[in-house]
Motif scaffolding. Structure first.
Motif, mmCIF file in Angstrom:
data_model
loop_
_atom_site.group_PDB
_atom_site.id
_atom_site.type_symbol
_atom_site.label_atom_id
_atom_site.label_comp_id
_atom_site.label_asym_id
_atom_site.label_seq_id
_atom_site.Cartn_x
_atom_site.Cartn_y
_atom_site.Cartn_z
ATOM 1 N N UNK A 1 -6.416 -5.821 8.753
ATOM 2 C CA UNK A 1 -6.442 -4.624 9.587
ATOM 3 C C UNK A 1 -5.789 -3.473 8.825
ATOM 4 N N UNK A 2 -6.482 -2.357 8.761
ATOM 5 C CA UNK A 2 -5.984 -1.153 8.093
ATOM 6 C C UNK A 2 -5.800 -0.052 9.121
ATOM 7 N N UNK B 1 -2.613 -1.847 -5.467
ATOM 8 C CA UNK B 1 -3.371 -0.678 -5.901
ATOM 9 C C UNK B 1 -4.582 -0.524 -4.976
ATOM 10 N N UNK B 2 -5.023 0.686 -4.706
ATOM 11 C CA UNK B 2 -6.163 0.877 -3.809
ATOM 12 C C UNK B 2 -7.454 0.260 -4.342
ATOM 13 N N UNK B 3 -7.534 0.024 -5.638
ATOM 14 C CA UNK B 3 -8.732 -0.567 -6.231
ATOM 15 C C UNK B 3 -8.676 -2.092 -6.275
ATOM 16 N N UNK C 1 -1.569 -0.170 4.970
ATOM 17 C CA UNK C 1 -1.650 1.272 5.128
ATOM 18 C C UNK C 1 -1.332 1.917 3.784
ATOM 19 N N UNK C 2 -1.691 3.165 3.637
ATOM 20 C CA UNK C 2 -1.358 3.900 2.414
ATOM 21 C C UNK C 2 0.137 4.172 2.381
ATOM 22 N N UNK D 1 -0.828 4.024 -3.384
ATOM 23 C CA UNK D 1 -0.846 2.557 -3.290
ATOM 24 C C UNK D 1 -1.007 2.151 -1.826
ATOM 25 N N UNK D 2 -1.139 0.836 -1.598
ATOM 26 C CA UNK D 2 -1.310 0.300 -0.249
ATOM 27 C C UNK D 2 -0.159 -0.645 0.067
ATOM 28 N N UNK D 3 0.589 -0.353 1.120
ATOM 29 C CA UNK D 3 1.654 -1.242 1.567
ATOM 30 C C UNK D 3 1.007 -2.320 2.424
#
Length: 99
Positions: A13-14, A55-57, A73-74, A80-82
């Motif tokens: 879930x984002x 990393x988002x990628x 989430x960002x 980056x994504x936590x």
């Protein structure tokens, strides 16, 4: 829902990093509890296993973790994504909660 399902134990879930969305997940620590309710009122209880920054990628790391629930989430600035990884601890069916 980003992908997966709570019923298949692979939910991801984002949400945005806003106060009214997922900003609070950055305060979670291993051992904390997370509760998810589906539309039928079933309650899915999870325990935080660990938190990480991706990393988002790095989609593969996000989607192949093997955890029952991942929340992300960002970070501030969006670089980056936590990510919070959780393991299921209990499922309480809606029909048993009100008996």
């Amino acid at each position: 829902m980003f992908m997966g399902s709570v019923y298949e134990r692979n939910a991801i879930i984002a949400a945005h990093n806003y106060k009214s969305h997922f900003r609070g997940i950055m305060g979670l620590s291993p051992g904390d509890k997370v509760i998810f309710y589906d539309l039928a009122g079933n309650e899915f209880r999870y325990t935080v296993a660990f938190c990480e920054v991706l990393q988002p990628t790095d989609i593969d790391a996000m989607t192949s973790s093997g955890f029952d629930l991942s929340l992300f989430t960002c970070t501030i600035g969006g670089k980056t994504r936590y990510t919070v990884r959780c393991s299921i601890s209990n499922i309480i069916p809606a029909e048993t909660k009100y008996q």
